[in-house]
Design a protein around this motif. Sequence first.
Motif, mmCIF file in Angstrom:
data_model
loop_
_atom_site.group_PDB
_atom_site.id
_atom_site.type_symbol
_atom_site.label_atom_id
_atom_site.label_comp_id
_atom_site.label_asym_id
_atom_site.label_seq_id
_atom_site.Cartn_x
_atom_site.Cartn_y
_atom_site.Cartn_z
ATOM 1 N N TYR A 131 7.176 -8.570 -14.749
ATOM 2 C CA TYR A 131 7.985 -8.986 -13.595
ATOM 3 C C TYR A 131 7.275 -10.101 -12.837
ATOM 4 O O TYR A 131 7.869 -11.127 -12.495
ATOM 5 C CB TYR A 131 8.210 -7.769 -12.702
ATOM 6 N N LEU A 132 5.978 -9.910 -12.583
ATOM 7 C CA LEU A 132 5.215 -10.893 -11.813
ATOM 8 C C LEU A 132 5.021 -12.185 -12.595
ATOM 9 O O LEU A 132 5.082 -13.287 -12.022
ATOM 10 C CB LEU A 132 3.863 -10.295 -11.432
ATOM 11 N N ALA A 133 4.824 -12.078 -13.907
ATOM 12 C CA ALA A 133 4.593 -13.276 -14.720
ATOM 13 C C ALA A 133 5.786 -14.224 -14.655
ATOM 14 O O ALA A 133 5.616 -15.446 -14.689
ATOM 15 C CB ALA A 133 4.309 -12.885 -16.169
ATOM 16 N N ARG A 134 6.995 -13.663 -14.558
ATOM 17 C CA ARG A 134 8.184 -14.513 -14.486
ATOM 18 C C ARG A 134 8.314 -15.219 -13.135
ATOM 19 O O ARG A 134 9.079 -16.171 -13.020
ATOM 20 C CB ARG A 134 9.436 -13.685 -14.758
ATOM 21 N N ARG A 135 7.565 -14.751 -12.127
ATOM 22 C CA ARG A 135 7.729 -15.282 -10.775
ATOM 23 C C ARG A 135 6.477 -15.961 -10.240
ATOM 24 O O ARG A 135 6.511 -16.536 -9.158
ATOM 25 C CB ARG A 135 8.132 -14.134 -9.828
ATOM 26 N N ILE A 136 5.384 -15.889 -10.969
ATOM 27 C CA ILE A 136 4.107 -16.343 -10.429
ATOM 28 C C ILE A 136 4.110 -17.840 -10.129
ATOM 29 O O ILE A 136 3.423 -18.298 -9.206
ATOM 30 C CB ILE A 136 2.944 -15.968 -11.391
ATOM 31 N N ALA A 170 0.824 -1.209 0.000
ATOM 32 C CA ALA A 170 0.000 0.000 0.000
ATOM 33 C C ALA A 170 0.858 1.258 0.000
ATOM 34 O O ALA A 170 0.574 2.228 -0.717
ATOM 35 C CB ALA A 170 -0.935 -0.006 1.214
ATOM 36 N N GLN A 171 1.944 1.248 0.765
ATOM 37 C CA GLN A 171 2.834 2.409 0.795
ATOM 38 C C GLN A 171 3.535 2.601 -0.541
ATOM 39 O O GLN A 171 3.693 3.733 -1.025
ATOM 40 C CB GLN A 171 3.856 2.254 1.925
ATOM 41 N N ALA A 172 3.976 1.516 -1.144
ATOM 42 C CA ALA A 172 4.637 1.607 -2.449
ATOM 43 C C ALA A 172 3.678 2.167 -3.496
ATOM 44 O O ALA A 172 4.057 2.993 -4.335
ATOM 45 C CB ALA A 172 5.148 0.231 -2.877
ATOM 46 N N LEU A 173 2.416 1.717 -3.444
ATOM 47 C CA LEU A 173 1.424 2.213 -4.393
ATOM 48 C C LEU A 173 1.114 3.687 -4.141
ATOM 49 O O LEU A 173 0.949 4.472 -5.072
ATOM 50 C CB LEU A 173 0.147 1.378 -4.295
ATOM 51 N N GLY A 174 1.057 4.066 -2.866
ATOM 52 C CA GLY A 174 0.800 5.455 -2.539
ATOM 53 C C GLY A 174 1.890 6.381 -3.041
ATOM 54 O O GLY A 174 1.619 7.510 -3.463
ATOM 55 N N ALA A 175 3.141 5.883 -3.035
ATOM 56 C CA ALA A 175 4.260 6.691 -3.530
ATOM 57 C C ALA A 175 4.352 6.673 -5.049
ATOM 58 O O ALA A 175 5.101 7.473 -5.626
ATOM 59 C CB ALA A 175 5.564 6.175 -2.924
ATOM 60 N N GLY A 176 3.631 5.771 -5.701
ATOM 61 C CA GLY A 176 3.702 5.667 -7.161
ATOM 62 C C GLY A 176 5.050 5.215 -7.651
ATOM 63 O O GLY A 176 5.461 5.535 -8.767
ATOM 64 N N ASP A 177 5.747 4.441 -6.825
ATOM 65 C CA ASP A 177 7.117 4.005 -7.138
ATOM 66 C C ASP A 177 7.069 2.595 -7.714
ATOM 67 O O ASP A 177 6.812 1.628 -6.988
ATOM 68 C CB ASP A 177 7.961 4.039 -5.870
ATOM 69 N N ARG A 178 7.316 2.486 -9.022
ATOM 70 C CA ARG A 178 7.226 1.182 -9.675
ATOM 71 C C ARG A 178 8.187 0.178 -9.064
ATOM 72 O O ARG A 178 7.828 -0.985 -8.816
ATOM 73 C CB ARG A 178 7.527 1.313 -11.167
ATOM 74 N N ASP A 179 9.437 0.595 -8.798
ATOM 75 C CA ASP A 179 10.420 -0.336 -8.257
ATOM 76 C C ASP A 179 10.013 -0.830 -6.873
ATOM 77 O O ASP A 179 10.225 -1.996 -6.524
ATOM 78 C CB ASP A 179 11.801 0.323 -8.203
ATOM 79 N N ALA A 180 9.424 0.065 -6.061
ATOM 80 C CA ALA A 180 8.955 -0.356 -4.745
ATOM 81 C C ALA A 180 7.796 -1.339 -4.869
ATOM 82 O O ALA A 180 7.679 -2.291 -4.086
ATOM 83 C CB ALA A 180 8.531 0.866 -3.926
ATOM 84 N N ALA A 219 7.570 -5.153 -3.442
ATOM 85 C CA ALA A 219 6.570 -5.516 -2.437
ATOM 86 C C ALA A 219 5.562 -6.546 -2.915
ATOM 87 O O ALA A 219 5.024 -7.317 -2.110
ATOM 88 C CB ALA A 219 5.828 -4.250 -1.983
ATOM 89 N N LEU A 220 5.287 -6.584 -4.206
ATOM 90 C CA LEU A 220 4.187 -7.418 -4.706
ATOM 91 C C LEU A 220 4.406 -8.919 -4.477
ATOM 92 O O LEU A 220 3.489 -9.606 -3.999
ATOM 93 C CB LEU A 220 3.948 -7.116 -6.188
ATOM 94 N N PRO A 221 5.588 -9.486 -4.800
ATOM 95 C CA PRO A 221 5.754 -10.928 -4.534
ATOM 96 C C PRO A 221 5.532 -11.285 -3.068
ATOM 97 O O PRO A 221 4.925 -12.316 -2.751
ATOM 98 C CB PRO A 221 7.197 -11.201 -4.983
ATOM 99 N N GLY A 222 6.013 -10.418 -2.145
ATOM 100 C CA GLY A 222 5.797 -10.692 -0.727
ATOM 101 C C GLY A 222 4.327 -10.652 -0.348
ATOM 102 O O GLY A 222 3.867 -11.442 0.493
ATOM 103 N N GLU A 223 3.573 -9.739 -0.958
ATOM 104 C CA GLU A 223 2.141 -9.651 -0.696
ATOM 105 C C GLU A 223 1.425 -10.925 -1.123
ATOM 106 O O GLU A 223 0.465 -11.378 -0.467
ATOM 107 C CB GLU A 223 1.561 -8.447 -1.439
ATOM 108 N N LEU A 224 1.859 -11.509 -2.223
ATOM 109 C CA LEU A 224 1.189 -12.707 -2.752
ATOM 110 C C LEU A 224 1.698 -13.998 -2.130
ATOM 111 O O LEU A 224 1.073 -15.048 -2.282
ATOM 112 C CB LEU A 224 1.377 -12.774 -4.277
ATOM 113 N N ASP A 225 2.833 -13.937 -1.451
ATOM 114 C CA ASP A 225 3.436 -15.139 -0.858
ATOM 115 C C ASP A 225 2.879 -15.360 0.548
ATOM 116 O O ASP A 225 3.517 -15.083 1.552
ATOM 117 C CB ASP A 225 4.956 -14.982 -0.820
ATOM 118 N N TRP A 226 1.653 -15.851 0.584
ATOM 119 C CA TRP A 226 0.944 -16.079 1.847
ATOM 120 C C TRP A 226 0.586 -17.563 1.908
ATOM 121 O O TRP A 226 -0.482 -17.977 1.462
ATOM 122 C CB TRP A 226 -0.307 -15.215 1.894
#
Length: 862
Positions: A129-134, A83-93, A97-104
């Motif tokens: 990026y996500l497609a290569r790691r999904i 959520a913080q990364a999205l709020g900052a609009g920072d693609r690299d952030a 963060a996204l793989p960690g969010e999905l790794d539950w």
Amino acid sequence: MILEREHELAELAAAARQAATGNGGLVLILGEAGIGKSSLVQALRGLLPAEGRLLVGHCDDLGTPRTLGPFRDLAGAVGTGLAQALGAGDRDAVLAALPGELDWPGHPTILVVEDVHWADEATLDVLRYLARRIAELPAVLVLTYRDDELTRDHPLQHLLGQVSAAGQARRLPLRRLSERAVRELVAAGPVDARRLFAMTSGNPFFVTEVLAAGADDPVPSTVVDAVLARVGRMDAATRGALEQLAVVPSTVERWLVETVVPGGLAALAGAEERGLLRVSPTSVAFRHELARRAIEGSLPVARRVVLNRRVLHALVGREGADLSRIVHHAAQAGDADAIVAHGPAAARDAAVAGAHREAAAHYRLVLRHRERFAPAELAELLERYAIECYTRGITEATVAAQRDAIELRRSLGDPRALGADLRWLSRMQWWAGDRAAAEEAAAEAIAVLEPAGDRRLLALALSNQSQLHMLANRDLDAITVGERAIALARQAGDAATLSHALNNVGVARWYRGDEAGWALLEESLQVALAAGEIEHACRAYVNLIWNQLDDLRLDEAERRLAEAFRLAERYDHLSYLSYFHVEQGRLELARAAWDDAVRSVRQSLGGLSHHQCPALTVLGRVRVRRGEPGGDELLGRAWKLAEELGELQRTGPVAAGLAEAAWLAGDLAAVRAVAGAVHADARRLGHRQLEAELGYWLTRAGQAVPPMAPAHPYALQAAGRWREAAAAWQALGCPYEHAAALAESPDPRDRLDALAELDELGAVPLARLVRAGLRELGVAHVPRGPVGATRENPAGLTGRQVEVLRLLGEGRTNAEIAERLVVSVRTVDSHVAAVLAKLGVRTRRDAADRAAALGLLDAKGR
């Protein structure tokens, strides 16, 4: 509406079950507008186990899409880090963060991104990026898109090519409803089901709208007529509310509804009851984009302007409102003041997030009002626009904008800014294929910056000129200028420029046969990596690998490519990823892994000319060697690009490919015509590898060439030392060239061995010449060679692919296969993808079953 979707639902259920075990997947749902993609997504909720979750984000049909729009939709449903990364609009952030969010573990997630054909560039980067790691996550990524809206150069094509090449996606193309399904919907109603089906062709949305319209004419001629018939029977307040919402091409937040719709949420109850809107406590959306467009399109222009202005004022007054939405509604309302006030910031935010296409669009809109800016401010806007266009590969707009900026800088009297702009112009003109203009701008940049006293800018300008010299094979000039740049960069502590200059000087020294050049290239890489200068590190890899390929150090090049791919993929550096795929194609061409070579270079065919030219060369040479149609045409396109670029590294390989094609066709005059001048260039500039290859083709065409150092196998062949050449090619791992050298033997037994190897490779034209030569020698029983797909291999696999399939059948992993075959895991990945594609199967298990059916497994393997 979910009708006739049993197969698609079963596939989605299978993906969800797989994710629950920790093995993620990718699902593509595609079809025309109104086909039922969103309805299928809604049905996903019933497929999830109790511990799972469904996250849905939407791409919107804004004039310039929201940066990371579909991921911003998730902000209230995901953890703090994302959520913080999205709020900052920072693609690299977001990428981090996204793989960690999905790794539950134990809680599978289905992440849906709707209408990806409207995605912004940063969103596509995240999805790549996500497609290569999904596959490594307990999650399913579902993408919906309209396949009928994708042009050949649509931005989504790269992502689709990536997942297709990897063989990792389930594709669910949705079909229209059958006449039987339409009859079920009509049931006992008054509508003629046959006529309804004929008029709608079974498009589910159109069928539903026609039935819901209830007009006297039960089958309106268009979707628009059907939607407007429904809206027309509503009261004036509801119609007004729908019209207001229709100018917002995205989900409308509750606060915005309350601000712009008289009566707020309560005024929408009638439209919700009639199935036009989907209402929740926090937002409102049209059930289908076609309905929104139908209503918006029916509005008079004046009414549309008023409604957009109302939304614009609400967004401007809201802290944290998305700048892309503000600019969209400003443009729709014709509000130049708002465009000038908010457009530059929207462009900068998009650029920071990596959404360069959207950034360029914002700058383009702002620059329509260039008279509103002071000269210095306008120059900066033009510079930023030029850089965004350069990043996107839009060469004409890039150069034009940068020239405009330079004219302003000349009038402002700032030599540092002018020199920096001239250096940028030089780089942009080189990318545009205008070498003469690039060199002129490079020289002026240095002249302007010499007295300006800025070591960093001068070092960069000198390194830029050194690069131009190096690319033109003016090695001494490249070294002289480049060493000045190195000294200044070290003094200024500028790691980026230091890496760039070391790279230029290293290549130039290496071309001159100076072993110290290689150490400089290695230093260039290490300096860039230590400083986190990923672009310069990728460039260092490009030149290291390119020269290893030129020197036929294929195993070393393969190891370097594995490192390079890991770096570029980690940081999603698409331009260099494209170039690494070209180099991978060159490697596979040398190894006669032709299917893999074609697959590697295909995704670079739509890129910049510096990528296209070698990609076309690889593809053309594969077709020529296989005797497939179109090889000459592809090489002709490559030659045109090479001539425009004016660099031996481009003209040389294409000339060699054209010479080979002409020789295989028996046109010796054409061999001499295409190879002669470029051979002279290679000899004059000291390019040993190209001199050897082109010299060989000239000797085959009956033209004498000056003696060459016999270190290269082609030089050995040109000297008639075919046996030594064959041994050298074999040691280097080049089977096609080995067979070609062996075919020059006067001994029929050697030629028969060569023929067997050529037949195995599918090298039809050269095999045909060898057969003719054997008959001329009086060999009575010349093997006929393969006819179509062999009985032993009905799938048309190459010999290496059969080996891979056999090992798949034994249950081996890609790493184990790589170790067995003594190749890289990446090469095995490519082979496995090719095997799955040729067999028409999706999984390794299916491939193993096919291997058994083909009789490729022994009892132990079974």
